[in-house]
Design a protein around this motif. Structure first.
Motif, PDB file in Angstrom:
ATOM      1  N   ALA A  41      10.652   6.784  -1.733  1.00  0.00           N
ATOM      2  CA  ALA A  41      11.191   7.522  -2.872  1.00  0.00           C
ATOM      3  C   ALA A  41      10.642   8.938  -2.868  1.00  0.00           C
ATOM      4  O   ALA A  41       9.616   9.233  -2.237  1.00  0.00           O
ATOM      5  CB  ALA A  41      10.829   6.831  -4.181  1.00  0.00           C
ATOM      6  N   THR A  42      11.335   9.814  -3.573  1.00  0.00           N
ATOM      7  CA  THR A  42      10.823  11.146  -3.877  1.00  0.00           C
ATOM      8  C   THR A  42      10.705  11.239  -5.384  1.00  0.00           C
ATOM      9  O   THR A  42      11.707  11.131  -6.093  1.00  0.00           O
ATOM     10  CB  THR A  42      11.765  12.249  -3.364  1.00  0.00           C
ATOM     11  N   VAL A  48       6.883   9.158  -1.600  1.00  0.00           N
ATOM     12  CA  VAL A  48       6.214   7.882  -1.864  1.00  0.00           C
ATOM     13  C   VAL A  48       6.702   6.881  -0.824  1.00  0.00           C
ATOM     14  O   VAL A  48       7.871   6.485  -0.833  1.00  0.00           O
ATOM     15  CB  VAL A  48       6.523   7.373  -3.279  1.00  0.00           C
ATOM     16  N   GLU A  49       5.814   6.494   0.090  1.00  0.00           N
ATOM     17  CA  GLU A  49       6.151   5.492   1.099  1.00  0.00           C
ATOM     18  C   GLU A  49       5.373   4.217   0.790  1.00  0.00           C
ATOM     19  O   GLU A  49       4.143   4.204   0.848  1.00  0.00           O
ATOM     20  CB  GLU A  49       5.789   5.995   2.493  1.00  0.00           C
ATOM     21  N   GLN A  85       0.865  -1.171   0.000  1.00  0.00           N
ATOM     22  CA  GLN A  85       0.000   0.000   0.000  1.00  0.00           C
ATOM     23  C   GLN A  85       0.910   1.231   0.000  1.00  0.00           C
ATOM     24  O   GLN A  85       2.052   1.171   0.453  1.00  0.00           O
ATOM     25  CB  GLN A  85      -0.894  -0.002   1.244  1.00  0.00           C
ATOM     26  N   VAL A  86       0.411   2.365  -0.505  1.00  0.00           N
ATOM     27  CA  VAL A  86       1.248   3.556  -0.650  1.00  0.00           C
ATOM     28  C   VAL A  86       0.643   4.727   0.109  1.00  0.00           C
ATOM     29  O   VAL A  86      -0.562   4.994   0.011  1.00  0.00           O
ATOM     30  CB  VAL A  86       1.411   3.942  -2.136  1.00  0.00           C
ATOM     31  N   LYS A 125       5.370  16.818  -0.927  1.00  0.00           N
ATOM     32  CA  LYS A 125       6.537  17.110  -0.095  1.00  0.00           C
ATOM     33  C   LYS A 125       7.030  18.547  -0.258  1.00  0.00           C
ATOM     34  O   LYS A 125       7.385  19.212   0.713  1.00  0.00           O
ATOM     35  CB  LYS A 125       7.653  16.133  -0.454  1.00  0.00           C
ATOM     36  N   GLU A 126       7.043  19.030  -1.497  1.00  0.00           N
ATOM     37  CA  GLU A 126       7.605  20.359  -1.764  1.00  0.00           C
ATOM     38  C   GLU A 126       7.119  20.845  -3.121  1.00  0.00           C
ATOM     39  O   GLU A 126       6.909  20.049  -4.036  1.00  0.00           O
ATOM     40  CB  GLU A 126       9.137  20.284  -1.747  1.00  0.00           C
TER      41      GLU A 126
END
Length: 686
Positions: free
Chosen positions: A671-672, A658-659, A630-631, A636-637
């Motif tokens: 990730a970013t 992205v977790e 699951q995400v 974030k910015e």
């Protein structure tokens, strides 16, 4: 005779008294007078802090950067006027290009650097740090503009570049400046400052100018100020130890003239391409700006067996250098800045000659084109030989600030490094070699004693900017005698005018302060998918928790066939003994792709224009067949983007955290990612 004016508290003011006469370096005639007598230096510093500083601090990095770009474009239009004045400093067209267009180039470079910063007046410095087990307490670092004024005390050799290369940095950082150029060439600095002020681009108080003595200026510095100095090491030491600077702990950045050196590698033979590169570089550094560069080559080290061949080759090209009136297109080297500089130069050369032999040039005569040696501050290039450099140490201690260099022999690579260190710190050293081992050993051995090292050979010579050319994105400075400071250096330079502070608090509080989402902060959920929002509508912290997907063995096999990634850990059940994996593991890039399938909104066309890339990606836990992912997807910015053409779509870049989590709630990947997101067409855009 024209009397220069000072720009003080928004007004042009003539100093009291007769003032110091300034002379044409080529003809010797008096052209102006400069005086700062009667100026209220305390009021100047107060005006900068109280008017200029608040105006600049409230601007964002992007606004300051656009200000620099507009100023650079304005100054470009004035170049013909500046070139005409620069000629009076003794500079050739090529010399003036370095000073004028090099200085404007710094403005352009730092204008572009705004994109490395957020569209805020301050910026985060480095990574954030979790400081607690439960994740409720964390810390990060911020850079905020100082509340003082930058005071720049500059040298005579680059009256424009020396000013603009510093101003570009402090203005981008959000600080005003008071510029005090060397008086002898201040007439050119004054002309450029007049143009800057007339453009009306800077906020009031962002720039003030002193033409003449600095008087008691440094008596009025405060702890939020920054002082920079370019010039002689002796003067720099005197200023650096000023009681007010010591008492207030004022940052003092010094860039002093130094005994820079070049080394001819042992692998380079006469007649080769690298030999020609070496000879050309020495000639250029001795003659450009008539050797009046803080980065010019003062010491030349060559293998002892090649000493005679080297000095004869250098003397040969120096003999071909035409000297005289810089306006004559046949001339390649102009005059020194004035008779005072010439007298000081000859005094230093005489000290060098006590332990060295003059093998090219003359101290008392020079052949000129279209100029009178009795009136102009001309001198021929002077090449000296010191054949005992470890015993006769004046070559490592005395700097003749002009077209003067001393060539010296060395026996082996260790001696070359040792000789380079004897200058006790310099701005730059070069080595000409095509041997990577020799180059690496020299860089590591000489590195602690030099601010910059150029490794030069035929592979890079055509595009190399050269030994003596500082660049905006690289630091300019050096240890020891060179002052121990750094100028420019891209982002590094901007930090010099900002205060670094550690900020601690909860993830929610640090997110609010930094305008960058911090792990563990509270997300904002609503019914509108983040990909359905325009750039202006998105807020940092907007969050989506996706549905779930169970990974199957078929997913792993199919992704391997599609990508051709058949690494054993994904495909071979029999080869996992002794590895980190219990059974074939899903490809990391499959996990990220599957995550994208969960968070992407595919219902209809929306404001998201494209995937812009990935900044960070880590796979932190294996994902096996049967795992359910699951995400958690968070804004974030946000990064503003400017329109390059009127026809461009208004847009910005959005960074998303992205977790990816498994059924236990643990992260398996983080990730970013970046997306390009359209702005509303009906909204005004910058």
């Amino acid at each position: 005779m024209n009397k220069l004016e000072n720009f003080v508290a928004g007004k042009w003011i003539t100093g009291d008294g007769e003032g110091q006469p300034l002379y044409h370096a080529v003809t010797g005639e008096a052209i102006a007078r400069a005086s700062s007598k009667g100026l209220d230096f305390r009021s100047m510093t107060s005006f900068a802090r109280e008017v200029g500083n608040p105006a600049l601090r409230k601007l964002t990095f992007h606004e300051r950067g656009r200000m620099l770009r507009a100023l650079a474009q304005h100054l470009q239009q004035e170049l013909p006027h500046f070139y005409e004045i620069s000629y009076q400093t003794g500079a050739t067209r090529a010399d003036s290009w370095i000073d004028l267009e090099g200085g404007i180039g710094n403005l352009f470079s730092y204008a572009s650097l705004r994109r490395k910063f957020p569209n805020l007046p301050y910026t985060v410095d480095g990574e954030s740090h979790n400081l607690s087990k439960g994740g409720t307490f964390m810390g990060t670092h911020l850079l905020v503009p100082k509340e003082g004024v930058a005071i720049h005390i500059n040298a005579f050799n680059f009256p424009v570049w020396g000013m603009l290369e510093k101003l570009a940095v402090n203005w981008l950082a959000g600080m005003p400046a008071i510029v005090k150029p060397a008086t002898v060439t201040s007439f050119l600095t004054e002309a450029v400052v007049r143009s800057i002020i007339s453009a009306g681009i800077l906020p009031e108080g962002a720039l003030q100018l002193i033409c003449g003595s600095a008087g008691d200026l440094l008596d009025h510095v405060q702890s939020q100020d920054v002082v920079t100095f370019t010039g002689s090491a002796a003067t720099g030491l005197k200023l650096k130890s000023h009681p007010a600077i010591l008492r207030e702990s004022v940052p003092f950045n010094m860039e002093a003239d130094s005994l820079n050196c070049i080394v001819l590698g042992q692998d380079v033979e006469p007649g080769t391409a690298d030999w020609d590169v070496f000879i050309k570089e020495v000639r250029k550094e001795m003659t450009v700006k008539a050797g009046q560069k803080c980065t010019a080559i003062r010491r030349i080290f060559v293998p002892e067996a090649k000493l005679e061949a080297a000095w004869q080759s250098i003397a040969g090209v120096l003999q071909q250098t035409t000297i005289g009136n810089p306006k004559n297109e046949k001339v390649r080297m102009g005059a020194l800045a004035g008779q005072t500089q010439k007298a000081e130069l000859l005094d230093q050369v005489n000290k060098l000659l006590a332990a060295s032999q003059l093998v090219h040039g003359s101290l008392d005569s020079v052949e000129l084109i279209d100029a009178d040696p009795a009136k102009g501050a001309f001198i021929s290039p002077l090449l000296l030989v010191n054949d005992q450099p470890f015993r006769q140490t004046a070559s490592h201690e005395v700097e003749a600030f002009g077209p003067v260099s001393t060539i010296m022999p060395y026996k082996n690579a260790e001696e070359a490094v040792a000789l380079s260190r004897m200058g006790k710190g310099s701005l730059v050293s070069s080595i000409v070699t095509s041997d990577p081992v020799l180059a690496r050993n020299y860089v590591l051995g000489a590195g602690p004693w030099h601010g910059r090292i150029l490794v030069l050979n035929q592979a890079c010579a055509r595009e190399s900017t050269g030994h003596g050319s500082p660049l905006p994105l690289l630091v300019h400075g050096g240890p020891g005698r060179a002052g121990g400071g750094e100028e420019m250096g891209g982002i590094r330079g901007v930090k010099h005018y900002m205060q670094r502070i550690a900020v601690q608090g909860s993830p929610d509080m640090i997110t609010a302060i930094t305008q960058t989402y911090q792990p563990g902060a509270t997300g904002r959920f609503d019914r509108v998918h983040p990909f359905r929002k325009y750039f202006e509508e998105l807020e940092v912290g907007d969050q989506l928790l996706t549905g779930k997907r169970t990974v199957t063995e078929a997913d792993i096999v199919n992704f391997g066939n599609l990508s051709w990634d058949h690494f054993y850990a994904h495909t071979d059940h029999t080869s996992l003994e002794g590895t980190l994996f219990e059974k074939p593991v899903a490809h990391g890039y499959f996990v990220l792709s599957a995550a994208a399938g969960l968070f992407v909104d595919s219902s209809a066309k929306g404001p998201v224009l494209l995937n812009y890339g990935i900044d960070e990606l880590r796979f932190v836990k294996p994902v096996y067949a049967g795992s359910t992912i699951q995400v958690r997807f968070t804004c974030k910015e946000k990064i503003e983007q400017e329109k390059k053409l009127d026809t461009d779509l208004p847009k910005g870049i959005v960074k998303w955290m992205v977790e990816v989590m498994d059924e236990t709630g643990e992260q398996v990947a983080i990730a970013t990612i970046l997306t390009m997101v359209q702005k509303r067409l009906d909204e005004p855009t910058k």
